[in-house]
Design a protein around this motif. Structure first.
Motif, PDB file in Angstrom:
ATOM      1  N   ASP A 190      58.407  66.173  36.607  1.00 32.66           N
ATOM      2  CA  ASP A 190      57.561  65.862  37.761  1.00 32.66           C
ATOM      3  C   ASP A 190      56.844  64.520  37.621  1.00 32.66           C
ATOM      4  OD1 ASP A 190      56.395  66.681  40.303  1.00 32.66           O
ATOM      5  OD2 ASP A 190      54.510  66.813  39.201  1.00 32.66           O
ATOM      6  N   ILE A 191      56.292  64.240  36.455  1.00 31.70           N
ATOM      7  CA  ILE A 191      55.537  62.994  36.275  1.00 31.70           C
ATOM      8  C   ILE A 191      56.436  61.771  36.433  1.00 31.70           C
ATOM      9  CG2 ILE A 191      54.241  61.629  34.580  1.00 31.70           C
ATOM     10  CD1 ILE A 191      53.002  64.312  33.672  1.00 31.70           C
ATOM     11  N   PRO A 192      57.617  61.714  35.801  1.00 35.15           N
ATOM     12  CA  PRO A 192      58.507  60.562  36.049  1.00 35.15           C
ATOM     13  C   PRO A 192      58.973  60.476  37.501  1.00 35.15           C
ATOM     14  CG  PRO A 192      59.156  61.726  34.058  1.00 35.15           C
ATOM     15  CD  PRO A 192      58.149  62.592  34.738  1.00 35.15           C
ATOM     16  N   LEU A 193      59.122  61.636  38.175  1.00 36.37           N
ATOM     17  CA  LEU A 193      59.592  61.620  39.555  1.00 36.37           C
ATOM     18  C   LEU A 193      58.598  60.892  40.456  1.00 36.37           C
ATOM     19  CD1 LEU A 193      61.691  62.572  41.642  1.00 36.37           C
ATOM     20  CD2 LEU A 193      60.312  64.636  41.939  1.00 36.37           C
ATOM     21  N   TRP A 194      57.319  61.189  40.312  1.00 37.58           N
ATOM     22  CA  TRP A 194      56.314  60.494  41.117  1.00 37.58           C
ATOM     23  C   TRP A 194      56.022  59.102  40.559  1.00 37.58           C
ATOM     24  CZ3 TRP A 194      55.155  61.590  45.864  1.00 37.58           C
ATOM     25  CH2 TRP A 194      55.313  62.888  46.321  1.00 37.58           C
ATOM     26  N   GLY A 195      56.109  58.955  39.238  1.00 38.11           N
ATOM     27  CA  GLY A 195      55.860  57.650  38.639  1.00 38.11           C
ATOM     28  C   GLY A 195      56.851  56.597  39.069  1.00 38.11           C
ATOM     29  N   ILE A 196      58.088  56.999  39.306  1.00 41.39           N
ATOM     30  CA  ILE A 196      59.124  56.017  39.658  1.00 41.39           C
ATOM     31  C   ILE A 196      58.910  55.464  41.067  1.00 41.39           C
ATOM     32  CG2 ILE A 196      60.879  57.518  40.715  1.00 41.39           C
ATOM     33  CD1 ILE A 196      62.964  56.075  38.991  1.00 41.39           C
ATOM     34  N   MET A 218      57.821  82.663  29.496  1.00 46.18           N
ATOM     35  CA  MET A 218      58.764  81.907  30.320  1.00 46.18           C
ATOM     36  C   MET A 218      58.027  80.995  31.309  1.00 46.18           C
ATOM     37  SD  MET A 218      61.912  82.243  29.488  1.00 46.18           S
ATOM     38  CE  MET A 218      61.259  82.164  27.817  1.00 46.18           C
ATOM     39  N   TYR A 219      56.905  81.484  31.808  1.00 44.74           N
ATOM     40  CA  TYR A 219      56.150  80.668  32.748  1.00 44.74           C
ATOM     41  C   TYR A 219      55.580  79.433  32.055  1.00 44.74           C
ATOM     42  CZ  TYR A 219      53.126  79.460  36.640  1.00 44.74           C
ATOM     43  OH  TYR A 219      52.520  78.795  37.671  1.00 44.74           O
ATOM     44  N   ILE A 220      55.105  79.596  30.836  1.00 39.52           N
ATOM     45  CA  ILE A 220      54.596  78.450  30.071  1.00 39.52           C
ATOM     46  C   ILE A 220      55.730  77.464  29.787  1.00 39.52           C
ATOM     47  CG2 ILE A 220      53.662  77.734  27.835  1.00 39.52           C
ATOM     48  CD1 ILE A 220      52.005  80.314  27.850  1.00 39.52           C
ATOM     49  N   LEU A 221      56.888  77.986  29.366  1.00 37.72           N
ATOM     50  CA  LEU A 221      58.033  77.117  29.087  1.00 37.72           C
ATOM     51  C   LEU A 221      58.487  76.404  30.359  1.00 37.72           C
ATOM     52  CD1 LEU A 221      60.039  76.222  26.891  1.00 37.72           C
ATOM     53  CD2 LEU A 221      61.499  78.150  27.565  1.00 37.72           C
ATOM     54  N   TRP A 222      58.479  77.133  31.468  1.00 38.82           N
ATOM     55  CA  TRP A 222      58.837  76.504  32.747  1.00 38.82           C
ATOM     56  C   TRP A 222      57.884  75.354  33.056  1.00 38.82           C
ATOM     57  CZ3 TRP A 222      56.142  75.594  37.219  1.00 38.82           C
ATOM     58  CH2 TRP A 222      56.891  75.175  38.318  1.00 38.82           C
ATOM     59  N   GLY A 223      56.597  75.565  32.840  1.00 34.85           N
ATOM     60  CA  GLY A 223      55.615  74.524  33.123  1.00 34.85           C
ATOM     61  C   GLY A 223      55.846  73.268  32.301  1.00 34.85           C
ATOM     62  N   ILE A 224      56.239  73.441  31.049  1.00 32.27           N
ATOM     63  CA  ILE A 224      56.499  72.289  30.179  1.00 32.27           C
ATOM     64  C   ILE A 224      57.676  71.470  30.719  1.00 32.27           C
ATOM     65  CG2 ILE A 224      57.282  71.601  27.876  1.00 32.27           C
ATOM     66  CD1 ILE A 224      55.682  74.008  26.790  1.00 32.27           C
ATOM     67  N   PHE A 225      58.774  72.152  31.048  1.00 35.07           N
ATOM     68  CA  PHE A 225      59.947  71.438  31.561  1.00 35.07           C
ATOM     69  C   PHE A 225      59.656  70.812  32.923  1.00 35.07           C
ATOM     70  CE2 PHE A 225      62.455  73.847  28.419  1.00 35.07           C
ATOM     71  CZ  PHE A 225      63.285  72.831  27.969  1.00 35.07           C
ATOM     72  N   TYR A 226      58.893  71.516  33.733  1.00 35.11           N
ATOM     73  CA  TYR A 226      58.559  70.966  35.047  1.00 35.11           C
ATOM     74  C   TYR A 226      57.751  69.682  34.904  1.00 35.11           C
ATOM     75  CZ  TYR A 226      56.662  70.481  39.728  1.00 35.11           C
ATOM     76  OH  TYR A 226      56.311  69.990  40.951  1.00 35.11           O
ATOM     77  N   THR A 227      56.811  69.671  33.984  1.00 36.29           N
ATOM     78  CA  THR A 227      56.001  68.469  33.747  1.00 36.29           C
ATOM     79  C   THR A 227      56.875  67.299  33.316  1.00 36.29           C
ATOM     80  OG1 THR A 227      54.073  69.778  33.136  1.00 36.29           O
ATOM     81  CG2 THR A 227      54.121  67.512  32.356  1.00 36.29           C
ATOM     82  N   ILE A 228      57.848  67.575  32.448  1.00 40.48           N
ATOM     83  CA  ILE A 228      58.735  66.514  31.959  1.00 40.48           C
ATOM     84  C   ILE A 228      59.483  65.847  33.112  1.00 40.48           C
ATOM     85  CG2 ILE A 228      60.784  66.046  30.549  1.00 40.48           C
ATOM     86  CD1 ILE A 228      59.836  68.275  28.665  1.00 40.48           C
TER      87      ILE A 228
END
Length: 604
Positions: free
Chosen positions: A154-160, A142-152
């Motif tokens: 987090d990067i656009p959030l700061w990129g925008i 679950m922690y690995i799956l959480w990390g994948i969704f978080y990355t999806i």
């Protein structure tokens, strides 16, 4: 022109042409900040509570927790450049970042809750090895799956942030506010989630205790006996009996059912608490995707993952930022150990005391953190980003070391009011160190994106801001490995944690028992010595950081002109030139391969 700022460009024959910088509206700024608040609430549910939940509630051994979290973090960090490449290749009617921000908040909230589920093993008194393996396996997956969704998300959030406005002052203000609001979200979770979980767990312990004891009457009898033992313990101490002798006399046998019921209630308490904060965080996170619009068009070229890795490494300023961030990994131990430190040393798992100490010590940390972030933009108007980044790390060295020397001075009595004042002051300055370096790092990454667009006509918002999340995850992974190593060295793991929990459930204070001295020392070591070392290491790569603030400003103005398609007094061609003459000034850019400066070049 709405949401724009004019920039006058001399175009010859004593004529000036106005170029309008595209800017964001207040509505968009508020939408972004609300989304940032929600995203940080979700991040800190796992960042501040999940490791504690695994190690001190589920009793997964520290070495396994460290290996599991570190492996997941490193795996997730390696995904960041992949996600950055996907973002930079995305072309849609919503832009390249917004599609992810629209669709990811709900899944990440769901997976965050699932991380605290661990099947239904809450009513098992003695789990088998296979059941424990399932608990650890579920936690890790679950922690690995959480990390994948978080990355999806987090990067656009700061990129925008680099796509909402072309005005550098507005952009820096937005990123500074984002760090402040993110800190508020994280602070709320850090201060409130564990006390709420412990309070809910305490209210549920009676239900589990009655079931384990066979009846409510039997459970009440156990509690009565426990209270009698506490009274005996207090009487012995009042009569001058040594603490350790009093413990043995009054608590020769800790009731295992009380300890087990307390832990089972705590498990459910964390699950319910995670649901509350995940729903709130997910709902707020959703706002950013719906309430913003991208202003800067993506570059036409789409790079492969390998090409993006090369771009990241060849961009010398960005490379320095990355190395500095990774070397600062030990600083993350403060956040990993803060909750167990307050829980076991200061509050002895009392929910009300945990809240009080969280507010006092954690509040001092966050006041320093958020306070310096509020002034970061003004400080940057007087001092360079390079100076502020170095000074921010230097400021943290003394307070971190001070925490450990404070513990050495009075290891069992740091709850005294005068020591609490000292601790609050030390954590306040530690917060200043953390806040200043974080916000300045974000400013620097945005400058690196502009520099790359100027030099190579490629705008890698997603890839470069994936570097920010890459740093966060790699540092968390390394810090988790260090924490597991320290816990193992001092023996504060699995069976010994269960033993401490049993003493706490019997009303004892672990900091006063000599047997538990190594465990308390481990907690103070983690929040002091490694973070101080991390501050020193973070400074080293930044001593020769090459991109000055003046050059960054000149590059951004040149980009605005290029995007507008206006011919100024000098053409802008970064592929051919290292120097561009603009506004009757010379902008000096350096050749990264040779690190030299070419002055007064003639540009046709």
């Amino acid at each position: 022109m709405a949401n724009s700022v004019a920039l006058e460009v001399p175009t010859g024959s004593n004529n000036n042409t106005k170029v309008f910088k595209k800017t964001m509206s207040k509505k968009e700024m508020y939408a972004f900040l609300i989304g940032m608040l929600g995203q940080n609430i979700i991040y800190n549910i796992t960042g501040s509570s999940l490791t504690y939940f695994f190690q001190f509630t589920l009793l997964i051994p520290a070495s396994i927790v460290a290996a599991m979290i570190a492996a997941a973090r490193i795996f997730d960090a390696l995904n960041d450049p992949i996600m950055g490449t996907i973002v930079d290749k995305t072309r849609s009617r919503w832009g390249k970042c917004r599609p992810f921000l629209i669709f990811v908040p709900i899944p990440i909230a769901i997976v965050t809750i699932l991380s605290f589920v661990n099947f239904g093993f809450y009513d098992k008194v003695n789990n088998t090895a296979s059941q424990n393996a399932l608990i650890a396996g579920w936690a890790g997956s679950m922690y690995i799956l959480w990390g994948i969704f978080y990355t999806i998300g987090d990067i656009p959030l700061w990129g925008i942030t680099a796509l909402l406005t072309e005005d550098d002052v507005q952009r820096n203000k937005l990123m500074g506010l984002a760090r402040i609001i993110g800190g508020v979200g994280g602070g709320v979770v850090l201060l409130a989630m564990q006390p709420i979980a412990l309070a809910i767990g305490g209210s549920l312990a009676g239900k589990y205790g009655a079931s384990m004891a066979g009846s409510k009457q039997a459970w009440d009898t156990m509690l009565l006996h426990q209270d009698q033992m506490k009274e005996l313990f207090s009487t012995l101490l009042a009569n001058g009996t040594e603490y350790q002798v009093a413990v043995k006399a009054s608590l020769a046998k800790i009731n295992p059912i009380i300890a087990q019921a307390t832990r089972q209630g705590e498990r459910i308490g964390f699950l319910i608490s995670s649901i509350i904060f995940s729903v709130i965080g997910g709902a707020l996170f959703q706002v950013v995707g719906l309430g913003t619009r991208e202003k800067i068009a993506p570059s036409e070229e789409k790079n492969s993952l390998i090409a993006n890795f090369k771009i990241m490494w060849k961009n010398k300023p960005f490379r320095k930022i990355m190395i500095s961030g990774v070397l600062g990994s030990p600083k993350m131990l403060l956040m990993l150990a803060a909750m167990p430190l307050i829980t076991y040393y200061f509050a002895s798992k009392n929910p009300l005391l945990a809240m009080v100490y969280m507010v006092l010590l954690g509040g001092a940390l966050f006041i320093g953190n958020l306070g310096i972030m509020a002034f970061a933009t003004k400080l940057n108007q007087k001092y360079s980003k390079k100076q502020l980044h170095i000074w921010g790390n230097a400021v943290g060295i003394i307070p971190y070391l001070g925490v450990y020397f404070m513990y050495l001075a009075d290891p069992r009595n740091l709850v005294a009011w005068y020591w609490l004042i000292v601790a609050a002051v030390l954590f306040f300055f530690a917060g200043i160190s953390m806040g200043l370096t974080l916000v300045i790092q974000t400013y620097m990454i945005a400058d690196c994106v502009d520099y790359e667009e100027y030099k190579n006509n490629i705008r890698p918002d997603g890839v470069f801001f994936s570097g920010q999340t890459f740093i966060a995850k790699i540092t968390a992974g390394i810090a988790t490995l260090l924490s597991g190593l320290i816990y193992s060295i001092y023996g504060f793991s699995d069976a010994n944690v269960d033993k401490v929990n049993a003493y706490v459930s019997a009303g004892q204070q672990p900091r006063l028992l000599p047997e538990f001295d190594p465990y308390m020392r481990a907690l103070f070591v983690m929040v002091s010595i490694p973070p101080a070392i991390g501050c020193v290491l973070s400074i080293l790569p930044m001593l020769n950081y090459p991109l000055s603030d003046k050059r960054s400003k000149e590059i951004l103005d040149a980009l605005i002109i290029r995007r507008a398609g206006i011919t100024a007094k000098a053409a802008v061609d970064p592929m051919e030139c290292k120097v561009v003459k603009l506004f009757d000034e010379t902008i000096q850019l350096y050749d990264e391969s040779e690190e030299d400066v070419v002055e007064n070049a003639e540009v046709e």
